[in-house]
Design an enzyme around this catalytic site. Sequence first.
Site, PDB file in Angstrom:
ATOM      1  N   ASP A  19      39.681  40.833  38.316  1.00  0.00           N
ATOM      2  CA  ASP A  19      39.620  42.093  39.053  1.00  0.00           C
ATOM      3  C   ASP A  19      38.180  42.433  39.433  1.00  0.00           C
ATOM      4  OD1 ASP A  19      40.529  44.392  40.219  1.00  0.00           O
ATOM      5  OD2 ASP A  19      40.934  45.468  38.352  1.00  0.00           O
ATOM      6  N   GLY A  20      38.036  43.102  40.565  1.00  0.00           N
ATOM      7  CA  GLY A  20      36.719  43.620  40.945  1.00  0.00           C
ATOM      8  C   GLY A  20      36.066  42.940  42.135  1.00  0.00           C
ATOM      9  N   ASN A  67      50.305  43.311  45.554  1.00  0.00           N
ATOM     10  CA  ASN A  67      49.214  43.002  46.491  1.00  0.00           C
ATOM     11  C   ASN A  67      49.697  42.817  47.935  1.00  0.00           C
ATOM     12  OD1 ASN A  67      47.197  41.050  44.131  1.00  0.00           O
ATOM     13  ND2 ASN A  67      47.077  43.213  44.678  1.00  0.00           N
TER      14      ASN A  67
HETATM   15  C1  FPP Z   1      41.088  41.440  42.465  1.00  0.00           C
HETATM   16  O1  FPP Z   1      40.020  42.048  43.082  1.00  0.00           O
HETATM   17  C2  FPP Z   1      41.370  40.108  42.935  1.00  0.00           C
HETATM   18  C3  FPP Z   1      42.470  39.720  43.646  1.00  0.00           C
HETATM   19  C4  FPP Z   1      43.510  40.647  44.091  1.00  0.00           C
HETATM   20  C5  FPP Z   1      42.678  38.329  44.035  1.00  0.00           C
HETATM   21  C6  FPP Z   1      42.041  37.265  43.225  1.00  0.00           C
HETATM   22  C7  FPP Z   1      41.730  36.144  44.106  1.00  0.00           C
HETATM   23  C8  FPP Z   1      40.680  35.309  44.036  1.00  0.00           C
HETATM   24  C9  FPP Z   1      39.694  35.353  42.946  1.00  0.00           C
HETATM   25  C10 FPP Z   1      40.440  34.309  45.084  1.00  0.00           C
HETATM   26  C11 FPP Z   1      41.435  33.214  45.285  1.00  0.00           C
HETATM   27  C12 FPP Z   1      42.085  32.662  44.084  1.00  0.00           C
HETATM   28  C13 FPP Z   1      42.235  31.347  43.764  1.00  0.00           C
HETATM   29  C14 FPP Z   1      43.092  31.015  42.614  1.00  0.00           C
HETATM   30  C15 FPP Z   1      41.581  30.253  44.484  1.00  0.00           C
HETATM   31  P1  FPP Z   1      40.304  43.399  43.886  1.00  0.00           P
HETATM   32  O2  FPP Z   1      40.409  43.046  45.325  1.00  0.00           O
HETATM   33  O3  FPP Z   1      41.482  44.095  43.324  1.00  0.00           O
HETATM   34  O4  FPP Z   1      38.987  44.190  43.584  1.00  0.00           O
HETATM   35  P2  FPP Z   1      38.791  45.771  43.540  1.00  0.00           P
HETATM   36  O5  FPP Z   1      39.701  46.291  42.479  1.00  0.00           O
HETATM   37  O6  FPP Z   1      37.349  45.909  43.206  1.00  0.00           O
HETATM   38  O7  FPP Z   1      39.120  46.285  44.911  1.00  0.00           O
END
Ligand code: FPP
Length: 244
Positions: A19-20, A67
């Site tokens: 997350d983040g 998501n």
């Molecule tokens: C959370 O950050 C992350 C996600 C929803 C997606 C995770 C994806 C990746 C790390 C990239 C692709 C994955 C692979 C396996 C290659 P957020 O967008 O919720 O952050 P925020 O809470 O700060 O808005």
Amino acid sequence: MKENINTDRLPKHIAIIMDGNGRWAKQKGLLRAIGHENGTKSVRETVESCAELGIENLTLYAFSTENWNRPKLEVDTLMKLLVSSLKKEIKTLQDNNIKLNAIGNLTSLPKKVFKELHEVIAKTEKNTRMTLTLALSYGSREELISAVKEISDKVKNNIISSENIDESVINKHLYTQNLPDVDLLIRTSGEQRISNFLLWQIAYAELYFTDVLWPDFTRQHLYDAIIDYQKRERRFGKTSEQLS
Ligand code: FPP
């Protein structure tokens, strides 16, 4: 720091709520997409570090059922990143004897992602060092509903009797059927919640929350989490005295 890890007491299954990415990008005045892109670097480093340490199972929450409600542009970016990461990393997975697995409502993924994912899963099927599971379009409640439906059908058709339903029957009907329970659950970015991730499988997991944003998460942070885990006494309902 790696020397402080007791390799005889490693968690068998680590699960991570990455997350983040968005906040990381915002702090730097960048697009959210760049946050996700940098998140893939942390994915790579974490997979590599876990394999090196001898962790047998690593499960990453890459995309939740919720998501899908994000802006289309962001969903498309995440899907594109997945395809490009899979294409780019297949060699690393093979070279490191890592098996790819996926859990979630996979048929709801775009065709291109589904196809690429299944190609990599098939190619790495025989690998034995570590199982890397990506949770994609995953929701724990949906997983439980689907298990209940399958079990009910089997009861209706006299394949199993309701008296014989136990933990192992439930386990076999979850997306995670071949995986052991989670030992250590890590969530980055300071949020302290589970967000519909592996609710059944984390029943006895140790929870570890860190303020580090996912794109900043390095092998050092992973080691910190494992060292913290190893300091805890896992009693599984027993008393301390019973354990010693
Ligand atoms: C959370 O950050 C992350 C996600 C929803 C997606 C995770 C994806 C990746 C790390 C990239 C692709 C994955 C692979 C396996 C290659 P957020 O967008 O919720 O952050 P925020 O809470 O700060 O808005």
